[in-house]
Write an enzyme that holds these catalytic residues in place. Structure first.
Site, mmCIF file in Angstrom:
data_model
loop_
_atom_site.group_PDB
_atom_site.id
_atom_site.type_symbol
_atom_site.label_atom_id
_atom_site.label_comp_id
_atom_site.label_asym_id
_atom_site.label_seq_id
_atom_site.Cartn_x
_atom_site.Cartn_y
_atom_site.Cartn_z
ATOM 1 N N HIS A 67 -9.642 1.653 4.657
ATOM 2 C CA HIS A 67 -8.532 1.879 5.261
ATOM 3 C C HIS A 67 -8.613 2.827 6.473
ATOM 4 O O HIS A 67 -9.504 3.659 6.399
ATOM 5 C CB HIS A 67 -7.240 2.420 4.438
ATOM 6 C CG HIS A 67 -5.888 2.326 5.155
ATOM 7 N ND1 HIS A 67 -5.465 3.228 6.066
ATOM 8 C CD2 HIS A 67 -4.759 1.358 4.971
ATOM 9 C CE1 HIS A 67 -4.132 3.140 6.437
ATOM 10 N NE2 HIS A 67 -3.913 1.861 5.975
ATOM 11 N N GLY B 244 2.832 -0.793 4.400
ATOM 12 C CA GLY B 244 2.680 0.561 4.082
ATOM 13 C C GLY B 244 4.077 0.869 3.679
ATOM 14 O O GLY B 244 4.775 0.647 2.694
ATOM 15 N N GLY B 245 4.814 1.755 4.663
ATOM 16 C CA GLY B 245 6.038 2.299 4.429
ATOM 17 C C GLY B 245 7.009 1.353 3.996
ATOM 18 O O GLY B 245 7.706 1.836 2.989
ATOM 19 N N GLU C 262 -6.990 5.272 7.699
ATOM 20 C CA GLU C 262 -6.869 6.440 7.314
ATOM 21 C C GLU C 262 -7.981 7.140 6.452
ATOM 22 O O GLU C 262 -8.350 8.460 6.851
ATOM 23 C CB GLU C 262 -5.548 6.623 6.342
ATOM 24 C CG GLU C 262 -4.428 6.466 7.221
ATOM 25 C CD GLU C 262 -3.106 5.907 6.363
ATOM 26 O OE1 GLU C 262 -2.969 6.031 5.295
ATOM 27 O OE2 GLU C 262 -1.999 5.427 7.232
ATOM 28 N N SER D 154 3.239 -1.570 10.536
ATOM 29 C CA SER D 154 4.561 -1.438 10.821
ATOM 30 C C SER D 154 5.014 -3.089 10.461
ATOM 31 O O SER D 154 6.129 -3.356 11.269
ATOM 32 C CB SER D 154 4.773 -1.048 12.352
ATOM 33 O OG SER D 154 4.506 0.346 12.425
ATOM 34 N N GLY E 150 2.274 2.960 10.709
ATOM 35 C CA GLY E 150 3.168 3.901 10.662
ATOM 36 C C GLY E 150 3.966 4.116 11.950
ATOM 37 O O GLY E 150 4.554 5.318 12.079
ATOM 38 N N GLU F 54 -5.797 -4.370 10.810
ATOM 39 C CA GLU F 54 -4.728 -3.103 11.215
ATOM 40 C C GLU F 54 -4.871 -2.539 12.220
ATOM 41 O O GLU F 54 -5.854 -1.355 12.181
ATOM 42 C CB GLU F 54 -4.616 -2.341 9.771
ATOM 43 C CG GLU F 54 -4.188 -3.119 8.480
ATOM 44 C CD GLU F 54 -3.430 -2.269 7.603
ATOM 45 O OE1 GLU F 54 -2.432 -2.236 7.140
ATOM 46 O OE2 GLU F 54 -4.358 -1.098 7.384
ATOM 47 N N ASN G 126 0.879 -1.264 0.013
ATOM 48 C CA ASN G 126 -0.192 -0.019 0.004
ATOM 49 C C ASN G 126 0.706 1.155 -0.126
ATOM 50 O O ASN G 126 1.300 1.502 1.165
ATOM 51 C CB ASN G 126 -1.127 -0.013 1.250
ATOM 52 C CG ASN G 126 -1.614 1.128 1.453
ATOM 53 O OD1 ASN G 126 -1.723 2.075 0.369
ATOM 54 N ND2 ASN G 126 -2.277 1.485 2.601
ATOM 55 N N TRP G 127 1.150 1.859 -1.036
ATOM 56 C CA TRP G 127 2.175 3.026 -1.199
ATOM 57 C C TRP G 127 1.443 4.331 -0.468
ATOM 58 O O TRP G 127 2.182 5.345 -0.383
ATOM 59 C CB TRP G 127 2.433 3.323 -2.752
ATOM 60 C CG TRP G 127 3.389 2.246 -3.387
ATOM 61 C CD1 TRP G 127 3.693 1.154 -2.741
ATOM 62 C CD2 TRP G 127 3.998 2.277 -4.703
ATOM 63 N NE1 TRP G 127 4.764 0.312 -3.556
ATOM 64 C CE2 TRP G 127 4.858 1.196 -4.573
ATOM 65 C CE3 TRP G 127 3.805 3.156 -5.564
ATOM 66 C CZ2 TRP G 127 5.674 0.719 -5.754
ATOM 67 C CZ3 TRP G 127 4.800 3.017 -6.899
ATOM 68 C CH2 TRP G 127 5.600 1.794 -6.927
ATOM 69 N N LYS G 128 0.103 4.409 -0.457
ATOM 70 C CA LYS G 128 -0.614 5.708 0.033
ATOM 71 C C LYS G 128 -0.261 6.569 -0.983
ATOM 72 O O LYS G 128 -0.157 6.377 -2.072
ATOM 73 C CB LYS G 128 0.065 5.880 1.490
ATOM 74 C CG LYS G 128 -0.192 4.516 2.450
ATOM 75 C CD LYS G 128 0.119 4.894 3.854
ATOM 76 C CE LYS G 128 -0.149 3.569 4.720
ATOM 77 N NZ LYS G 128 -0.215 3.681 6.173
HETATM 78 P P1 PGA Z 1 2.597 0.890 7.689
HETATM 79 O O1 PGA Z 1 1.023 1.144 7.216
HETATM 80 O O2 PGA Z 1 3.047 -0.507 7.141
HETATM 81 O O3 PGA Z 1 3.334 2.072 7.211
HETATM 82 O O4 PGA Z 1 2.399 0.914 9.225
HETATM 83 C C1 PGA Z 1 0.410 -0.149 6.960
HETATM 84 C C2 PGA Z 1 -0.871 0.232 6.327
HETATM 85 O O5 PGA Z 1 -1.581 1.302 6.606
HETATM 86 O O6 PGA Z 1 -1.679 -0.391 5.440
#
Ligand code: PGA
Length: 243
Positions: free
Chosen positions: A94, A219-220, A96, A198, A166, A160, A11-13
């Protein structure tokens, strides 16, 4: 029971550029091909980069879709438009989007249902906040999210915990195991249940040994091809064979 291949979702956001996508694809394709017996890799970049990431043996996904198929919804993209771009997955709900864009369980369900109608597999995200966990409500919160956000049809669930996204903090293996069992008890048999929050190369192998974890949503750490390749390589069972 967890079956192979496991899902590895990047997930590149709102990150990435054409240059980065063009370098990432061949680097990750090699690892995805090598691990294809144990890992299915999906990349969910910003929509503007989807066309640059096709053709490398990696499935395409998006991070959001609208509930309608078309209409006067300036700035929005429908699930069928994503399908037309070559996507086979879309993330729905998600945290966010739930927290920053006001997505309710009902909207998440509608999006997931629209995705299925368009021929996509929705990845429905659930997870509690730290305050909810500290108040002992994590399981109730997730059960309500599942009850109200899951569509009819084929879907993937991603657990999640909001406080692990993050932040560099992971849920403990015991917490992940008990929440995955709880999710399994509240979803149809054989639903794939991913963990996210994470995830990085250094902790993927341990996370994948936890009972009930069918893959990871990253994500990251998915932005860096070397790091993400190490995550994909953690898909091999420790004994080297396919269980
Ligand atoms: P993260 O994000 O790996 O940067 O914690 C995961 C996500 O939000 O899908």
């Amino acid at each position: 029971m967890v079956s192979y291949p496991r899902l590895f979702i990047a997930n590149w956001k709102m990150h990435g550029s054409p240059e980065m996508a063009k370098a990432w694809l061949p680097a990750v394709s090699d690892a995805a091909r090598r691990q294809s017996a144990t890992a299915k890799v999906v990349v969910c970049p910003p929509v503007t980069l989807i066309h640059l990431l096709s053709g490398g043996g990696i499935a395409l996904g998006a991070q959001n879709c609208h509930v309608a198929e078309e209409g006067a919804f300036t700035g929005e993209i429908s699930a069928s438009m994503l399908k037309d771009m070559g996507c086979s997955y879309v993330i729905a709900g998600h945290s966010e989007r739930r927290a920053q864009f006001g997505e309710t369980n009902e909207m998440v369900k509608q999006k997931a249902q629209a995705a299925i109608a368009a021929g996509l597999t929705p990845i429905v995200c659930v997870g509690e906040t730290l305050a909810e966990r500290d108040a002992g409500k994590a399981q109730d919160v997730v059960a309500k999210q599942l009850k109200e956000s899951l569509p009819q049809g084929q879907f993937v669930v991603a657990y999640e915990p909001v406080w692990a996204i993050g932040t560099g903090r992971n849920a403990s293996p015991a917490d992940i195991e008990s929440m995955h069992a709880h999710i399994a008890a509240n979803t149809p048999k054989n639903t794939q249940i991913l963990y996210g929050g994470s995830v990085k190369a250094a902790n993927t192998r341990e996370i994948l040994t936890i009972q009930g974890v069918s893959g990871v949503l990253v994500g990251g750490a998915s932005l860096n091809a070397d790091e993400f390749n190490k995550i994909i390589e953690s898909s091999s069972p420790p004994n080297g064979g396919v269980r």
